[in-house]
Design a protein around this motif. Structure first.
Motif, mmCIF file in Angstrom:
data_model
loop_
_atom_site.group_PDB
_atom_site.id
_atom_site.type_symbol
_atom_site.label_atom_id
_atom_site.label_comp_id
_atom_site.label_asym_id
_atom_site.label_seq_id
_atom_site.Cartn_x
_atom_site.Cartn_y
_atom_site.Cartn_z
ATOM 1 N N GLU A 1 0.835 -1.197 0.000
ATOM 2 C CA GLU A 1 0.000 0.000 0.000
ATOM 3 C C GLU A 1 0.873 1.251 0.000
ATOM 4 O O GLU A 1 1.674 1.468 0.908
ATOM 5 C CB GLU A 1 -0.924 0.000 1.212
ATOM 6 C CG GLU A 1 -1.941 -1.131 1.190
ATOM 7 C CD GLU A 1 -2.934 -1.033 2.324
ATOM 8 O OE1 GLU A 1 -3.863 -0.203 2.234
ATOM 9 O OE2 GLU A 1 -2.776 -1.769 3.307
ATOM 10 N N LEU A 2 0.697 2.055 -1.026
ATOM 11 C CA LEU A 2 1.392 3.325 -1.158
ATOM 12 C C LEU A 2 0.554 4.411 -0.486
ATOM 13 O O LEU A 2 -0.558 4.150 -0.045
ATOM 14 C CB LEU A 2 1.614 3.623 -2.638
ATOM 15 C CG LEU A 2 2.404 2.554 -3.409
ATOM 16 C CD1 LEU A 2 2.522 2.942 -4.881
ATOM 17 C CD2 LEU A 2 3.783 2.342 -2.803
ATOM 18 N N PRO A 3 1.059 5.645 -0.405
ATOM 19 C CA PRO A 3 0.276 6.702 0.255
ATOM 20 C C PRO A 3 -1.094 6.907 -0.389
ATOM 21 O O PRO A 3 -1.312 6.551 -1.555
ATOM 22 C CB PRO A 3 1.161 7.947 0.078
ATOM 23 C CG PRO A 3 2.546 7.401 -0.047
ATOM 24 C CD PRO A 3 2.399 6.109 -0.790
ATOM 25 N N GLU A 4 -1.995 7.519 0.350
ATOM 26 C CA GLU A 4 -3.349 7.735 -0.148
ATOM 27 C C GLU A 4 -3.384 8.786 -1.250
ATOM 28 O O GLU A 4 -4.145 8.671 -2.209
ATOM 29 C CB GLU A 4 -4.262 8.163 1.004
ATOM 30 C CG GLU A 4 -5.726 8.255 0.623
ATOM 31 C CD GLU A 4 -6.609 8.513 1.833
ATOM 32 O OE1 GLU A 4 -7.824 8.722 1.632
ATOM 33 O OE2 GLU A 4 -6.107 8.517 2.967
ATOM 34 N N ALA A 5 -2.552 9.822 -1.146
ATOM 35 C CA ALA A 5 -2.549 10.902 -2.131
ATOM 36 C C ALA A 5 -1.939 10.424 -3.451
ATOM 37 O O ALA A 5 -0.869 9.811 -3.465
ATOM 38 C CB ALA A 5 -1.768 12.095 -1.600
ATOM 39 N N ALA A 6 -2.623 10.730 -4.563
ATOM 40 C CA ALA A 6 -2.170 10.269 -5.877
ATOM 41 C C ALA A 6 -0.789 10.805 -6.230
ATOM 42 O O ALA A 6 0.036 10.093 -6.819
ATOM 43 C CB ALA A 6 -3.185 10.687 -6.948
ATOM 44 N N ASP A 7 -0.512 12.061 -5.880
ATOM 45 C CA ASP A 7 0.784 12.647 -6.199
ATOM 46 C C ASP A 7 1.919 11.847 -5.551
ATOM 47 O O ASP A 7 2.972 11.628 -6.160
ATOM 48 C CB ASP A 7 0.848 14.098 -5.713
ATOM 49 C CG ASP A 7 -0.150 14.996 -6.432
ATOM 50 O OD1 ASP A 7 -0.685 14.570 -7.474
ATOM 51 O OD2 ASP A 7 -0.396 16.112 -5.956
ATOM 52 N N GLU A 8 1.712 11.423 -4.312
ATOM 53 C CA GLU A 8 2.744 10.679 -3.589
ATOM 54 C C GLU A 8 2.866 9.249 -4.133
ATOM 55 O O GLU A 8 3.974 8.688 -4.185
ATOM 56 C CB GLU A 8 2.429 10.662 -2.098
ATOM 57 C CG GLU A 8 2.455 12.039 -1.454
ATOM 58 C CD GLU A 8 2.064 11.998 0.005
ATOM 59 O OE1 GLU A 8 2.456 11.055 0.713
ATOM 60 O OE2 GLU A 8 1.336 12.906 0.454
ATOM 61 N N GLN A 9 1.747 8.649 -4.516
ATOM 62 C CA GLN A 9 1.800 7.322 -5.139
ATOM 63 C C GLN A 9 2.661 7.360 -6.394
ATOM 64 O O GLN A 9 3.548 6.520 -6.590
ATOM 65 C CB GLN A 9 0.400 6.853 -5.524
ATOM 66 C CG GLN A 9 -0.540 6.581 -4.381
ATOM 67 C CD GLN A 9 -1.946 6.329 -4.886
ATOM 68 O OE1 GLN A 9 -2.156 5.841 -5.997
ATOM 69 N NE2 GLN A 9 -2.931 6.675 -4.086
ATOM 70 N N ARG A 10 2.378 8.334 -7.246
ATOM 71 C CA ARG A 10 3.115 8.453 -8.494
ATOM 72 C C ARG A 10 4.605 8.634 -8.234
ATOM 73 O O ARG A 10 5.442 8.024 -8.901
ATOM 74 C CB ARG A 10 2.570 9.623 -9.318
ATOM 75 C CG ARG A 10 3.301 9.806 -10.629
ATOM 76 C CD ARG A 10 2.968 11.111 -11.314
ATOM 77 N NE ARG A 10 3.944 11.349 -12.367
ATOM 78 C CZ ARG A 10 5.148 11.860 -12.161
ATOM 79 N NH1 ARG A 10 5.524 12.206 -10.940
ATOM 80 N NH2 ARG A 10 5.993 12.021 -13.175
ATOM 81 N N ALA A 11 4.949 9.470 -7.269
ATOM 82 C CA ALA A 11 6.362 9.737 -6.973
ATOM 83 C C ALA A 11 7.094 8.453 -6.594
ATOM 84 O O ALA A 11 8.222 8.205 -7.054
ATOM 85 C CB ALA A 11 6.472 10.774 -5.863
ATOM 86 N N GLN A 12 6.464 7.618 -5.767
ATOM 87 C CA GLN A 12 7.116 6.373 -5.350
ATOM 88 C C GLN A 12 7.229 5.388 -6.508
ATOM 89 O O GLN A 12 8.255 4.723 -6.668
ATOM 90 C CB GLN A 12 6.350 5.748 -4.184
ATOM 91 C CG GLN A 12 6.495 6.532 -2.890
ATOM 92 C CD GLN A 12 6.051 5.738 -1.672
ATOM 93 O OE1 GLN A 12 6.011 4.507 -1.689
ATOM 94 N NE2 GLN A 12 5.726 6.430 -0.603
ATOM 95 N N MET A 13 6.182 5.297 -7.324
ATOM 96 C CA MET A 13 6.240 4.390 -8.474
ATOM 97 C C MET A 13 7.313 4.827 -9.463
ATOM 98 O O MET A 13 8.088 4.005 -9.964
ATOM 99 C CB MET A 13 4.883 4.328 -9.168
ATOM 100 C CG MET A 13 3.833 3.545 -8.411
ATOM 101 S SD MET A 13 2.333 3.341 -9.426
ATOM 102 C CE MET A 13 1.260 2.502 -8.268
ATOM 103 N N VAL A 14 7.350 6.118 -9.747
ATOM 104 C CA VAL A 14 8.321 6.622 -10.720
ATOM 105 C C VAL A 14 9.746 6.371 -10.237
ATOM 106 O O VAL A 14 10.613 5.957 -11.012
ATOM 107 C CB VAL A 14 8.080 8.120 -10.986
ATOM 108 C CG1 VAL A 14 9.248 8.727 -11.758
ATOM 109 C CG2 VAL A 14 6.785 8.320 -11.763
#
Length: 419
Positions: A69-82
């Motif tokens: 589970e990544l963070p709830e905020a989409a911006d933070e999810q994207r940052a970790q995936m990238v």
């Protein structure tokens, strides 16, 4: 047939016909392609995902799936995936992508193309299928959808013998007059400068009859007059007071709480806010309808989650079969009943039993079918950042609407032109 499916998929994959050929396998470094997997997605706030994974794990002992589970905020999810994908890490196998990331991730070579014939795309809502395509190829599989809705105090409108607003003028009039009479704030959306503000601005532009980028994301199509009209709907509300100043700090959760605590007459939010509101003190006093627009019903922003396979996964065959399982009809029903998210299978929106339990389904289906995706671009993160920043300046009355959209158009053109 269910026993034969894994063998058939394996054979297709080996032959290069199952969605990624020899060049893709070489890029990912895949070996036999089977084995345990990690499913990376945003935080599961309702707890419905793990039971579906557990069901898979019980019948696939050699292909166990771990939920990350990544963070709830989409911006933070994207940052970790990238960060993970830029490092060509094999840690992630299946990726839960915001629908607007498809172009960026596919263009960067971070996710692999898939064979359309392996998924029942004709049974899914057509707009959500479009979000999984890039340059004519399928790069992800729709899992959940989303569309903005207008939440309103039905008890108050009924008492005034009024129907919910279909136009901005009707919304403005009701928000001002009834807000004053019942001592409520009129309307709010998500106006903090983040991804949610980009969504609200895109909806305003669309609902005024315009668009931000061309369908292929290669041209800025922002008409200055139309965009200024859409932006002024929001700016005028803040200036006149029927949109409260405190909403400038609202994200989804803050606006949801303001409405269900009885402080707002109208609120723009996603369908996930319906369940908590139903369980709150206004549970029998509200309803939802389509977003209003300039001259009639408006156009929502299309949201949702697609599932894709990392180009660096060592277990792409297993990941493909897991996605087929996870996006199946039975699990899509659980997406709605257990997760409170809009499913992507069209037939679920016409199920009488589900409509009885979730009366908003027909309205939601209309909203999804008339919704548009956010600006499709491989540089979406830059596009969203300049939109939210510029619009925030206008909402805070630091810059007039017409000047804001003119500057924004220039900034977007520079982003799109830059290699």
């Amino acid at each position: 047939m269910r026993r034969l499916a894994p063998l058939l998929i394996a054979a297709l994959l080996v032959s290069g016909c199952a969605g990624f050929g020899e060049s893709d396998a070489a890029q990912s470094g895949a070996t036999d392609g089977s084995g345990p997997m990690t499913f990376a997605t945003g935080r599961d706030t309702t707890g419905y995902i793990q039971p579906l994974i557990d069901k898979w794990n019980r019948t696939h002992p050699k292909e166990q799936v771990s939920l990350l589970e990544l963070p709830e905020a989409a911006d933070e999810q994207r940052a970790q995936m990238v960060a993970n994908l830029q490092a060509k890490s094999e840690r992630y196998d299946v990726l839960g992508l915001d629908v607007v990331w498809t172009a960026e991730f596919a263009d960067a070579g971070w996710i692999v193309p898939l064979d359309r014939s392996m998924f029942p795309l004709d049974k899914l809502l057509a707009p959500v299928v479009d979000t999984a395509l890039y340059q004519g190829k399928l790069y992800a599989v729709p899992y959940t959808s989303n569309a903005g809705l207008l939440y309103y105090r039905k008890d108050i409108l009924d008492a005034e013998h009024l129907k919910p607003p279909r136009t901005w003028a009707e919304l403005r009039e009701q928000a001002v007059r009834l807000g004053r009479k019942y001592q409520l704030d009129g309307y709010a959306g998500q106006f903090l400068p983040y991804e949610g503000l980009t969504v609200n601005f895109a909806e305003a532009v669309q609902s005024a009859g315009g668009q931000i980028l061309s369908a292929d994301g290669t041209r800025v199509t922002l008409d200055l007059g139309t965009a200024a009209t859409g932006l002024e709907f929001l700016v005028g509300g803040l200036r006149q007071g029927w949109i409260p100043q405190e909403s400038l700090a609202y994200k989804e959760e803050e606006s949801r709480l303001a409405f269900q605590q009885g402080r707002l007459l109208f609120a723009r939010n996603w369908p996930h806010a319906y369940g908590p509101a139903k369980r709150s003190s206004i549970g029998g006093k509200f309803a939802v309808t389509r977003l209003p627009g300039l001259d009639g019903p408006g156009s929502s922003t299309l949201g949702g989650l697609n599932l894709a396979i990392s180009a660096y996964s060592k277990h792409q065959k297993s990941a493909l079969e897991f996605i087929r399982y996870f996006t199946g009809l039975a699990n899509e029903r659980s997406v709605l009943t257990e997760g409170s998210f809009p499913p992507v299978w069209a037939e679920l929106y016409d199920d009488p039993a589900l409509i009885k339990r979730y009366p908003y389904l027909p309205v939601l289906k209309q909203s999804i079918m008339s919704a548009r995706p956010r600006p499709v671009s491989s540089k979406y993160d830059q596009v969203s950042l300049v939109i939210s920043s510029a619009v925030s300046d206008a909402l805070n009355l630091r810059k007039p609407s017409d000047e804001t959209v003119a500057t924004l158009k220039q900034q977007l053109s520079e982003i799109i032109r830059t290699p």
